[in-house]
Design a protein around this motif. Structure first.
Motif, PDB file in Angstrom:
ATOM      1  N   LYS A 163       0.793  -1.225  -0.073  1.00  0.00           N
ATOM      2  CA  LYS A 163       0.008  -0.088  -0.127  1.00  0.00           C
ATOM      3  C   LYS A 163       0.759   1.318  -0.031  1.00  0.00           C
ATOM      4  O   LYS A 163       1.714   1.294   0.925  1.00  0.00           O
ATOM      5  CB  LYS A 163      -0.825   0.060   1.265  1.00  0.00           C
ATOM      6  CG  LYS A 163      -1.880   1.194   1.036  1.00  0.00           C
ATOM      7  CD  LYS A 163      -2.896   0.843   2.454  1.00  0.00           C
ATOM      8  CE  LYS A 163      -4.017   1.862   2.142  1.00  0.00           C
ATOM      9  NZ  LYS A 163      -5.182   1.816   3.288  1.00  0.00           N
ATOM     10  N   VAL A 164       0.895   2.010  -1.190  1.00  0.00           N
ATOM     11  CA  VAL A 164       1.655   3.225  -1.202  1.00  0.00           C
ATOM     12  C   VAL A 164       0.689   4.539  -1.029  1.00  0.00           C
ATOM     13  O   VAL A 164      -0.304   4.788  -2.028  1.00  0.00           O
ATOM     14  CB  VAL A 164       2.400   3.467  -2.706  1.00  0.00           C
ATOM     15  CG1 VAL A 164       3.373   4.370  -2.592  1.00  0.00           C
ATOM     16  CG2 VAL A 164       3.122   2.080  -2.790  1.00  0.00           C
ATOM     17  N   ASN A 165       1.113   5.529  -0.312  1.00  0.00           N
ATOM     18  CA  ASN A 165       0.369   6.787  -0.053  1.00  0.00           C
ATOM     19  C   ASN A 165       1.511   7.811   0.189  1.00  0.00           C
ATOM     20  O   ASN A 165       2.221   7.779   0.888  1.00  0.00           O
ATOM     21  CB  ASN A 165      -0.327   6.857   1.163  1.00  0.00           C
ATOM     22  CG  ASN A 165      -1.392   5.690   1.411  1.00  0.00           C
ATOM     23  OD1 ASN A 165      -2.380   5.712   0.358  1.00  0.00           O
ATOM     24  ND2 ASN A 165      -1.539   4.796   2.048  1.00  0.00           N
ATOM     25  N   ASP A 213       4.733   6.672   1.672  1.00  0.00           N
ATOM     26  CA  ASP A 213       4.869   5.755   2.787  1.00  0.00           C
ATOM     27  C   ASP A 213       4.317   4.445   2.022  1.00  0.00           C
ATOM     28  O   ASP A 213       3.465   4.390   1.348  1.00  0.00           O
ATOM     29  CB  ASP A 213       3.660   6.200   3.560  1.00  0.00           C
ATOM     30  CG  ASP A 213       3.660   5.145   4.973  1.00  0.00           C
ATOM     31  OD1 ASP A 213       4.341   5.490   5.884  1.00  0.00           O
ATOM     32  OD2 ASP A 213       2.668   4.190   4.811  1.00  0.00           O
ATOM     33  N   VAL A 214       5.394   3.473   2.141  1.00  0.00           N
ATOM     34  CA  VAL A 214       4.928   2.030   1.518  1.00  0.00           C
ATOM     35  C   VAL A 214       4.974   1.186   2.683  1.00  0.00           C
ATOM     36  O   VAL A 214       5.893   0.821   3.233  1.00  0.00           O
ATOM     37  CB  VAL A 214       6.401   1.838   0.765  1.00  0.00           C
ATOM     38  CG1 VAL A 214       5.775   0.497  -0.330  1.00  0.00           C
ATOM     39  CG2 VAL A 214       6.565   2.732  -0.628  1.00  0.00           C
ATOM     40  N   ARG A 215       3.751   0.608   2.685  1.00  0.00           N
ATOM     41  CA  ARG A 215       3.435  -0.351   3.825  1.00  0.00           C
ATOM     42  C   ARG A 215       3.699  -1.582   3.367  1.00  0.00           C
ATOM     43  O   ARG A 215       2.741  -2.346   2.719  1.00  0.00           O
ATOM     44  CB  ARG A 215       1.815   0.097   4.369  1.00  0.00           C
ATOM     45  CG  ARG A 215       1.658  -0.577   5.679  1.00  0.00           C
ATOM     46  CD  ARG A 215       2.501   0.076   6.764  1.00  0.00           C
ATOM     47  NE  ARG A 215       1.927  -0.761   8.057  1.00  0.00           N
ATOM     48  CZ  ARG A 215       1.140  -0.201   9.054  1.00  0.00           C
ATOM     49  NH1 ARG A 215       0.738   1.095   8.721  1.00  0.00           N
ATOM     50  NH2 ARG A 215       0.926  -0.660  10.261  1.00  0.00           N
ATOM     51  N   PHE A 216       4.703  -2.200   3.617  1.00  0.00           N
ATOM     52  CA  PHE A 216       4.971  -3.664   2.977  1.00  0.00           C
ATOM     53  C   PHE A 216       4.168  -4.753   4.097  1.00  0.00           C
ATOM     54  O   PHE A 216       3.562  -5.723   3.479  1.00  0.00           O
ATOM     55  CB  PHE A 216       6.247  -3.819   3.407  1.00  0.00           C
ATOM     56  CG  PHE A 216       7.130  -3.223   2.161  1.00  0.00           C
ATOM     57  CD1 PHE A 216       7.351  -3.717   1.054  1.00  0.00           C
ATOM     58  CD2 PHE A 216       7.847  -2.130   2.645  1.00  0.00           C
ATOM     59  CE1 PHE A 216       7.971  -3.194   0.082  1.00  0.00           C
ATOM     60  CE2 PHE A 216       8.687  -1.419   1.419  1.00  0.00           C
ATOM     61  CZ  PHE A 216       8.591  -1.855   0.492  1.00  0.00           C
ATOM     62  N   TYR A 261       5.625  -3.032   9.345  1.00  0.00           N
ATOM     63  CA  TYR A 261       6.610  -2.398   8.733  1.00  0.00           C
ATOM     64  C   TYR A 261       6.294  -1.367   7.647  1.00  0.00           C
ATOM     65  O   TYR A 261       5.592  -1.874   6.723  1.00  0.00           O
ATOM     66  CB  TYR A 261       7.830  -3.297   8.375  1.00  0.00           C
ATOM     67  CG  TYR A 261       8.864  -2.552   7.682  1.00  0.00           C
ATOM     68  CD1 TYR A 261      10.030  -1.573   8.411  1.00  0.00           C
ATOM     69  CD2 TYR A 261       8.937  -2.711   6.370  1.00  0.00           C
ATOM     70  CE1 TYR A 261      10.871  -1.141   7.651  1.00  0.00           C
ATOM     71  CE2 TYR A 261      10.068  -2.198   5.330  1.00  0.00           C
ATOM     72  CZ  TYR A 261      10.930  -1.380   6.167  1.00  0.00           C
ATOM     73  OH  TYR A 261      12.030  -0.854   5.560  1.00  0.00           O
ATOM     74  N   ALA A 262       6.802  -0.277   7.694  1.00  0.00           N
ATOM     75  CA  ALA A 262       6.674   0.722   6.414  1.00  0.00           C
ATOM     76  C   ALA A 262       7.945   1.368   6.180  1.00  0.00           C
ATOM     77  O   ALA A 262       8.779   1.799   7.035  1.00  0.00           O
ATOM     78  CB  ALA A 262       5.646   1.804   6.605  1.00  0.00           C
ATOM     79  N   LEU A 263       8.278   1.637   4.978  1.00  0.00           N
ATOM     80  CA  LEU A 263       9.281   2.413   4.359  1.00  0.00           C
ATOM     81  C   LEU A 263       8.924   3.694   4.107  1.00  0.00           C
ATOM     82  O   LEU A 263       7.799   3.784   3.062  1.00  0.00           O
ATOM     83  CB  LEU A 263      10.125   1.605   3.162  1.00  0.00           C
ATOM     84  CG  LEU A 263      11.285   2.360   2.719  1.00  0.00           C
ATOM     85  CD1 LEU A 263      12.530   2.670   3.701  1.00  0.00           C
ATOM     86  CD2 LEU A 263      11.865   1.535   1.391  1.00  0.00           C
ATOM     87  N   GLN A 264       9.366   4.605   4.227  1.00  0.00           N
ATOM     88  CA  GLN A 264       8.997   6.145   3.923  1.00  0.00           C
ATOM     89  C   GLN A 264      10.220   6.665   3.436  1.00  0.00           C
ATOM     90  O   GLN A 264      10.765   7.495   4.013  1.00  0.00           O
ATOM     91  CB  GLN A 264       8.554   6.875   5.258  1.00  0.00           C
ATOM     92  CG  GLN A 264       8.022   7.906   4.904  1.00  0.00           C
ATOM     93  CD  GLN A 264       7.136   8.657   6.128  1.00  0.00           C
ATOM     94  OE1 GLN A 264       6.049   7.905   6.485  1.00  0.00           O
ATOM     95  NE2 GLN A 264       7.664   9.655   6.645  1.00  0.00           N
ATOM     96  N   PRO A 265      10.431   6.809   1.982  1.00  0.00           N
ATOM     97  CA  PRO A 265      11.410   7.787   1.542  1.00  0.00           C
ATOM     98  C   PRO A 265      10.904   9.237   1.382  1.00  0.00           C
ATOM     99  O   PRO A 265       9.668   9.554   1.175  1.00  0.00           O
ATOM    100  CB  PRO A 265      11.623   7.381   0.028  1.00  0.00           C
ATOM    101  CG  PRO A 265      10.812   5.910   0.003  1.00  0.00           C
ATOM    102  CD  PRO A 265       9.849   5.994   1.146  1.00  0.00           C
TER     103      PRO A 265
END
Length: 195
Positions: A22-24, A54-57, A61-65
């Motif tokens: 999920k990407v926001n 915000d990339v919710r894997f 856990y989420a990765l947020q560039p």
């Protein structure tokens, strides 16, 4: 040939994993309390802000560039000129959620900061050039809480890892071995758009 096949498979699986996440997009704004270690400068209040994805894997856990701006430096303790350093920052923020469907999370990640403007010129050598190191690598960590409607409140600490190489103007007891590092405490809010 095997390396090319493995790299292609890794790339393909990464795209599939990213597509299923999920990407926001979002925006973040806050206030800095910045200082520089081993100097006679006092804490300086400034602004910071960023745009992010915000990339919710997983649920945890989420990765947020992020690409952002941060006003740092320090205030003069003796009535002299303050040091203002403005950075463009590129960060890879990792967010670790304590429980699924709960907003409390821990933050950890690196940041690469580019000095695009500062007010410190090497007057002693009359070079008319900035004496501040143009790039800083930082490590940031903190805590936050994300509400279900997309608003997040966060507190972060950002520790510079590269000597910003100030001249002796900001040291009480200057020597060539002084290491001056950025230290920044950040408090802010972010909003994640639902798409």
């Amino acid at each position: 040939m095997k390396k090319i096949i493995l790299a292609t498979l890794f790339f393909a699986f990464s795209i599939v994993g990213f597509a299923q996440s999920k990407v926001n997009p979002g925006i973040r704004i806050g206030v800095n309390s910045a200082n520089i270690s081993n100097t006679n400068l006092e804490d300086k209040i400034g602004l910071n802000g960023a745009v992010f994805l915000d990339v919710r894997f997983t649920k945890f856990y989420a990765l947020q560039p992020e690409i952002g701006f941060s006003n740092q430096g320090g205030e003069s303790a003796n009535g002299g000129e303050d040091l203002n350093i403005n950075y463009i920052s590129i960060a890879a923020v990792n967010k670790f959620y304590v429980a699924p469907k709960q907003g409390f999370h821990f933050i950890l990640g690196p940041s690469l900061d580019f000095d695009f403007d500062n007010n410190f010129i090497n007057i002693v050598n009359d070079t008319n050039e900035s004496d501040v190191t143009p790039i800083d690598l930082s490590l940031l960590f903190g805590i936050g809480y994300e509400f279900p409607f997309g608003l997040t409140i966060e507190a972060r600490y950002k520790q510079g890892l590269i000597n910003i190489d100030l001249f002796d103007d900001f040291f009480d007891d200057y020597n060539e071995n002084n290491t001056s590092l950025n230290n920044v405490f950040q408090v802010g809010v972010a909003y994640k758009f639902k798409i």
